[in-house]
Write a protein that holds these residues in place. Structure first.
Motif, PDB file in Angstrom:
ATOM      1  N   ASP A 131       0.843  -1.195   0.000  1.00  0.00           N
ATOM      2  CA  ASP A 131       0.000   0.000   0.000  1.00  0.00           C
ATOM      3  C   ASP A 131       0.883   1.252   0.000  1.00  0.00           C
ATOM      4  O   ASP A 131       1.849   1.332   0.748  1.00  0.00           O
ATOM      5  N   GLY A 132       0.544   2.175  -0.911  1.00  0.00           N
ATOM      6  CA  GLY A 132       1.345   3.400  -0.984  1.00  0.00           C
ATOM      7  C   GLY A 132       2.558   3.234  -1.874  1.00  0.00           C
ATOM      8  O   GLY A 132       3.503   4.020  -1.820  1.00  0.00           O
ATOM      9  N   SER A 185       3.343   4.000  -4.656  1.00  0.00           N
ATOM     10  CA  SER A 185       3.812   5.166  -5.441  1.00  0.00           C
ATOM     11  C   SER A 185       4.742   6.038  -4.601  1.00  0.00           C
ATOM     12  O   SER A 185       5.426   6.919  -5.107  1.00  0.00           O
ATOM     13  N   TYR A 242       0.432  14.137   7.670  1.00  0.00           N
ATOM     14  CA  TYR A 242      -0.103  13.309   6.572  1.00  0.00           C
ATOM     15  C   TYR A 242       1.029  12.947   5.627  1.00  0.00           C
ATOM     16  O   TYR A 242       1.708  13.831   5.106  1.00  0.00           O
ATOM     17  N   GLY A 262       0.609  10.458   3.120  1.00  0.00           N
ATOM     18  CA  GLY A 262       0.122   9.881   1.856  1.00  0.00           C
ATOM     19  C   GLY A 262       0.195   8.371   1.858  1.00  0.00           C
ATOM     20  O   GLY A 262      -0.189   7.719   0.894  1.00  0.00           O
ATOM     21  N   PHE A 282      -1.215   5.103   3.933  1.00  0.00           N
ATOM     22  CA  PHE A 282      -2.199   4.711   4.948  1.00  0.00           C
ATOM     23  C   PHE A 282      -1.506   4.002   6.115  1.00  0.00           C
ATOM     24  O   PHE A 282      -1.799   4.290   7.277  1.00  0.00           O
ATOM     25  N   PHE A 306      -7.225   9.775  11.514  1.00  0.00           N
ATOM     26  CA  PHE A 306      -6.982   9.747  10.069  1.00  0.00           C
ATOM     27  C   PHE A 306      -8.344   9.791   9.383  1.00  0.00           C
ATOM     28  O   PHE A 306      -9.282   9.127   9.802  1.00  0.00           O
ATOM     29  N   TYR A 317     -10.097   9.782   5.381  1.00  0.00           N
ATOM     30  CA  TYR A 317     -10.167   9.904   3.933  1.00  0.00           C
ATOM     31  C   TYR A 317     -11.654   9.898   3.620  1.00  0.00           C
ATOM     32  O   TYR A 317     -12.253   8.842   3.442  1.00  0.00           O
ATOM     33  N   LYS A 342     -11.691   6.987  -1.120  1.00  0.00           N
ATOM     34  CA  LYS A 342     -10.676   6.330  -1.953  1.00  0.00           C
ATOM     35  C   LYS A 342     -10.289   4.949  -1.445  1.00  0.00           C
ATOM     36  O   LYS A 342      -9.944   4.078  -2.236  1.00  0.00           O
ATOM     37  N   LEU A 343     -10.330   4.736  -0.141  1.00  0.00           N
ATOM     38  CA  LEU A 343      -9.745   3.516   0.415  1.00  0.00           C
ATOM     39  C   LEU A 343     -10.692   2.324   0.309  1.00  0.00           C
ATOM     40  O   LEU A 343     -11.916   2.473   0.391  1.00  0.00           O
TER      41      LEU A 343
HETATM   42  P1  AFP Z   1      -1.477   4.067  -3.608  1.00  0.00           P
HETATM   43  O1  AFP Z   1      -1.405   2.668  -3.039  1.00  0.00           O
HETATM   44  O2  AFP Z   1      -2.159   4.161  -4.919  1.00  0.00           O
HETATM   45  O3  AFP Z   1      -0.162   4.773  -3.555  1.00  0.00           O
HETATM   46  O4  AFP Z   1      -2.453   4.889  -2.635  1.00  0.00           O
HETATM   47  C1  AFP Z   1      -2.133   4.898  -1.285  1.00  0.00           C
HETATM   48  C2  AFP Z   1      -3.441   5.147  -0.578  1.00  0.00           C
HETATM   49  O5  AFP Z   1      -4.388   4.202  -0.976  1.00  0.00           O
HETATM   50  C3  AFP Z   1      -3.263   5.125   0.928  1.00  0.00           C
HETATM   51  O6  AFP Z   1      -2.103   4.474   1.310  1.00  0.00           O
HETATM   52  C4  AFP Z   1      -3.196   6.587   1.300  1.00  0.00           C
HETATM   53  O7  AFP Z   1      -3.761   6.848   2.569  1.00  0.00           O
HETATM   54  C5  AFP Z   1      -4.009   7.277   0.209  1.00  0.00           C
HETATM   55  O8  AFP Z   1      -3.923   6.439  -0.927  1.00  0.00           O
HETATM   56  C6  AFP Z   1      -3.420   8.616  -0.127  1.00  0.00           C
HETATM   57  O9  AFP Z   1      -4.234   9.153  -1.149  1.00  0.00           O
HETATM   58  P2  AFP Z   1      -3.889  10.604  -1.710  1.00  0.00           P
HETATM   59  O10 AFP Z   1      -2.642  10.432  -2.513  1.00  0.00           O
HETATM   60  O11 AFP Z   1      -5.095  10.967  -2.514  1.00  0.00           O
HETATM   61  O12 AFP Z   1      -3.688  11.493  -0.518  1.00  0.00           O
END
Ligand code: AFP
Length: 330
Positions: free
Chosen positions: A113-114, A116, A221, A223, A225, A240, A242, A252-253
């Motif tokens: 997760d995260g 990117s 924050y 970015g 989770f 936290f 979202y 988003k989650l």
């Molecule tokens: P990715 O897995 O696509 O990088 O997204 C990470 C996530 O799902 C979670 O880990 C973060 O809390 C959230 O996205 C961050 O989203 P934003 O980039 O829109 O703040």
């Protein structure tokens, strides 16, 4: 949070699970996931950051690391001998592993997760929800266990099987040894992690976040989770969010492999997790990739969010605490 004594401090994950009386197959499963994390760490530290060229069902380019972490975990779970079904963020369907599901577990996981964030050298994590038997499509409250592994400056593993939350750290022999036990949250916090773009906040969310800022709550924050939730858990305070957004009404989650496991851990630590109206752990997933808004952390901070959303956006009024009528025995 009690500081473990020296002997406890040296306790490794498998011995700790044995000593706390966790069921044997669940011990094996948790330890297999812990083992898999060592290969994921290696791929993060050395792996190609280039795009894998494939894309997941959201159309997001799958980073090589996402795909690699997914393969590492799937292989481990496949060969563990204790998994009935599994589901990953990177896959578009539930993967059957063993038709004989008696005494086995089903696993939903976000392998990295995260991801990117890796190419900007920020912390990322693996999130895992573990259900007894074959059925994954059920409320998170029915989990047998939840855990995450955080790949940060240190590699740590946090888990619960429903009897408190425990943190392990990876030592120089790549063993996980006990760091903290029975981690708990304060009722109210002084930090907040606001996800999403502010100009997409609905009136209720906007007023909630403004109330936190007026209270002097600090914004933290990353970015990611996993690191953001880990910060709330280990500082023992914070929230936290979202939330539902104007452009993302379901947030988003993902419910199955991000929100349910984290909600399980935070509730086990005495906190709360809500979609703005009801506990995350009571939500029944209708789709394997279902998303949900989330407010998760200190209980009073979550309840305040629900109250402000009711005030500003309507929605079910809070049910009065049902007074239990005790039937007089005949
Ligand atoms: P990715 O897995 O696509 O990088 O997204 C990470 C996530 O799902 C979670 O880990 C973060 O809390 C959230 O996205 C961050 O989203 P934003 O980039 O829109 O703040």
């Amino acid at each position: 949070m009690s500081e473990p004594g020296k002997t406890k401090f040296q306790v490794d994950l498998r011995r700790h699970l044995r000593e706390t009386g966790v069921e044997e197959n669940l011990i094996h499963l948790i330890c297999e996931i812990a083992e898999a994390s060592k290969y994921i760490i290696h791929s993060i530290r050395t792996g190609e950051l280039g795009v894998a060229g494939t894309s997941n069902l959201y159309g997001e380019q799958q980073l090589a690391l996402d795909v690699l972490a997914d393969r590492i975990l799937r292989k481990r779970l496949d060969h563990s001998g204790v998994v009935a079904n599994m589901m990953s963020e990177e896959m578009d369907q539930i993967i059957p592993v063993s038709p004989d599901w008696e005494g086995k577990y089903s696993v939903a996981f976000d392998p990295l997760d995260g991801s990117s964030l890796v190419d900007v050298n920020l912390a990322v994590g693996t999130i895992v929800a573990i259900f007894p038997g074959y059925n994954l499509m059920r409320p998170g409250r029915e989990q047998a266990a939840a855990m995450y592994i955080l790949y940060g400056p240190r590699t740590t593993l946090v888990y619960s099987v429903g009897d408190g939350v425990f943190e392990f750290g990876m030592n120089n022999l790549m063993e996980y040894t006990l760091l903290r036990e029975h981690i708990t949250l304060k009722p109210k916090g002084s930090l907040y992690s606001p996800g999403g773009v502010r100009n997409q906040y609905t009136p209720g969310v906007e007023s909630y976040v403004s109330s936190l800022e007026k209270r002097g709550v600090k914004l933290r924050y990353s970015g990611g989770f996993v690191p953001d939730i880990n910060q709330v858990l280990l500082k023992g305070e914070g929230i936290f969010l979202y939330p539902h957004l104007k452009n993302l009404p379901r947030g988003k989650l993902r419910l199955l492999f991000e929100l349910s496991p984290m909600a399980y851990l935070i509730e086990q630590a005495g906190g709360a997790a809500s979609d703005g109206k009801q506990p995350i752990l009571d939500l029944m997933p209708n789709d394997i990739h279902e998303r949900a808004p989330v407010f998760i952390g200190c209980k009073e901070d979550v309840l305040l969010a629900e109250k402000m959303l009711r005030t500003h956006e309507g929605g079910p009024a809070a049910q009065p605490e049902k007074t239990r009528t005790v039937k007089k025995s005949a």
